[in-house]
Design an enzyme around this catalytic site. Structure first.
Site, PDB file in Angstrom:
ATOM      1  N   ASP A  84       1.051  -1.198   0.237  1.00 12.73           N
ATOM      2  CA  ASP A  84       0.068   0.096   0.007  1.00 12.73           C
ATOM      3  C   ASP A  84       0.923   1.127   0.036  1.00 12.73           C
ATOM      4  O   ASP A  84       0.289   2.369   0.006  1.00 12.73           O
ATOM      5  CB  ASP A  84      -1.113  -0.089   1.103  1.00 12.73           C
ATOM      6  CG  ASP A  84      -1.971  -0.943   1.054  1.00 12.73           C
ATOM      7  OD1 ASP A  84      -2.434  -1.349  -0.092  1.00 12.73           O
ATOM      8  OD2 ASP A  84      -2.881  -1.090   1.973  1.00 12.73           O
ATOM      9  N   ARG A 109       0.134  -1.962   7.698  1.00 16.02           N
ATOM     10  CA  ARG A 109       0.817  -0.825   7.096  1.00 16.02           C
ATOM     11  C   ARG A 109       1.766  -0.102   7.961  1.00 16.02           C
ATOM     12  O   ARG A 109       2.373   1.109   7.602  1.00 16.02           O
ATOM     13  CB  ARG A 109      -0.333   0.206   6.628  1.00 16.02           C
ATOM     14  CG  ARG A 109      -1.381  -0.733   5.450  1.00 16.02           C
ATOM     15  CD  ARG A 109      -2.404   0.676   4.957  1.00 16.02           C
ATOM     16  NE  ARG A 109      -1.520   1.667   4.154  1.00 16.02           N
ATOM     17  CZ  ARG A 109      -1.992   2.743   3.591  1.00 16.02           C
ATOM     18  NH1 ARG A 109      -3.376   3.075   3.745  1.00 16.02           N
ATOM     19  NH2 ARG A 109      -1.460   3.474   2.882  1.00 16.02           N
ATOM     20  N   ARG A 155      -9.970   5.447  11.059  1.00 18.31           N
ATOM     21  CA  ARG A 155      -8.662   5.225  11.112  1.00 18.31           C
ATOM     22  C   ARG A 155      -8.129   6.118  12.079  1.00 18.31           C
ATOM     23  O   ARG A 155      -7.640   5.781  13.203  1.00 18.31           O
ATOM     24  CB  ARG A 155      -7.916   5.443   9.648  1.00 18.31           C
ATOM     25  CG  ARG A 155      -8.390   4.265   8.484  1.00 18.31           C
ATOM     26  CD  ARG A 155      -7.849   3.132   8.956  1.00 18.31           C
ATOM     27  NE  ARG A 155      -8.378   2.013   7.955  1.00 18.31           N
ATOM     28  CZ  ARG A 155      -7.547   1.544   6.792  1.00 18.31           C
ATOM     29  NH1 ARG A 155      -6.462   2.641   6.552  1.00 18.31           N
ATOM     30  NH2 ARG A 155      -8.191   0.945   5.784  1.00 18.31           N
ATOM     31  N   HIS A 184     -11.644   6.995   5.134  1.00 17.20           N
ATOM     32  CA  HIS A 184     -10.821   8.045   5.089  1.00 17.20           C
ATOM     33  C   HIS A 184     -11.505   9.336   4.648  1.00 17.20           C
ATOM     34  O   HIS A 184     -12.299   9.275   3.715  1.00 17.20           O
ATOM     35  CB  HIS A 184      -9.489   8.039   4.231  1.00 17.20           C
ATOM     36  CG  HIS A 184      -8.413   7.207   4.771  1.00 17.20           C
ATOM     37  ND1 HIS A 184      -7.625   6.478   4.141  1.00 17.20           N
ATOM     38  CD2 HIS A 184      -7.932   7.003   6.063  1.00 17.20           C
ATOM     39  CE1 HIS A 184      -6.542   6.084   4.880  1.00 17.20           C
ATOM     40  NE2 HIS A 184      -6.793   6.213   6.064  1.00 17.20           N
ATOM     41  N   CYS A 278      -5.207   9.590  -3.138  1.00 14.08           N
ATOM     42  CA  CYS A 278      -4.592   8.552  -2.407  1.00 14.08           C
ATOM     43  C   CYS A 278      -2.968   8.530  -3.031  1.00 14.08           C
ATOM     44  O   CYS A 278      -2.415   8.235  -2.073  1.00 14.08           O
ATOM     45  CB  CYS A 278      -5.378   7.211  -2.410  1.00 14.08           C
ATOM     46  SG  CYS A 278      -6.792   7.085  -1.228  1.00 14.08           S
TER      47      CYS A 278
END
Length: 290
Positions: A84, A109, A155, A184, A278
């Site tokens: 990612d 992550r 998150r 997000h 992103c």
């Protein structure tokens, strides 16, 4: 014989404002290690194959588009085992030359935060802050002229908002996300120019929705179809708005407001739950006089 009074002519619709593009400094990461080998958001399904060559070709088109628009694009190398890392926006937040690193909620992550901070240390950034609380970079921290808009609910931890305010010296507006598909903030809201934004109201808790209406009464509103096409995961330079090609209704609204929407296809990277924004971290320089 009396004549009927003439009807007043309708006032012409106001012309959209004149938009101006401003060159940006951006950080991106080629998807050389990209795959979907785990699921940490509703868009990820390890059972669905990813075409790595197509993902790279789509990313390269976005990279070349930014260069053609006059932006400076720097690159960080993707590390093995971190598929990612291509979603560079999550790696940090950079405002006025100050860097606040990311601290990821998911173990898959976690190592990305250190990798991105190593890049900043190696590239001349001197005011770098290791985060104390969970924040996922520009995924949840979006900067407009008057505020830093801070998403939470899935998150980034609410405790991070005070840390963000202390690091950057700007007021932080917490916005609670309630739809897991928009996990997000940058999947549900985009900054277009100054304090002009676009967002999908249904992605937000009612009090956050009311706050957005009050702070941004002229915001552009995205419907469910365009939001689910990740149309709000967009990058604007004040004139050109790069967004997913599938968000056709949003593109029409942007054009009506004087923006130049540019549709791109990042369908392979969407399999990981990301799109244009992103893949793009903005490196904001210190303001003049600082």
């Amino acid at each position: 014989m009396k004549t009927a009074p003439a009807r007043p002519e309708a006032a012409p619709a106001p012309a959209p404002p004149v938009r101006r593009a401003r060159a940006r400094r951006l950080l991106m990461c080629r998807p050389t290690t990209f795959e979907v080998s785990y699921a940490i958001n509703p868009w990820m399904d390890p059972a669905v194959p990813v075409d790595a060559a197509l993902a790279t070709a789509q990313w390269e088109r976005l990279y070349r588009l930014y260069l053609a628009l006059g932006h400076q694009v720097e690159l960080i190398e993707a590390l093995p085992g971190l598929p990612d890392m291509v979603y560079a926006a999550n790696g940090a937040t950079v405002v006025d030359g100050k860097v606040l690193g990311a601290r990821f909620r998911n173990a898959e992550r976690a190592a990305e935060g250190a990798a991105y901070l190593d890049w900043f240390r190696a590239h001349g950034f001197t005011e770098i802050h290791d985060p104390l609380h969970i924040n996922e970079g520009e995924g949840d921290l979006l900067t407009c002229d008057s505020f830093i808009l801070a998403g939470w609910g899935f998150r980034t931890a609410p405790e991070a908002h005070r840390e963000v305010e202390a690091v950057f010296g700007r007021p932080v507006i917490p916005l609670e996300l309630v739809d897991p598909r928009f996990y997000h903030l940058d999947t549900a809201l985009a900054v277009l120019d100054g304090d002009e934004i676009m967002y999908h109201p249904e992605a937000f808790e009612p009090r956050s929705r009311a706050l957005l209406r009050r702070l941004f009464p002229d915001a552009l509103l995205a419907d469910r179809a365009d939001a689910e096409a990740f149309g709000l995961n967009a990058m604007s330079d004040g004139l050109n708005v790069v967004l997913p090609r599938a968000a056709e209704g949003l593109a029409r609204q942007l054009a009506e407001r004087g923006f130049n929407p540019i549709g791109v296809d990042l369908s392979e990277l969407l399999k990981g739950g990301g799109n244009v924004k992103c893949c793009t971290l903005e490196l904001r320089a210190p303001a003049l006089g600082q």
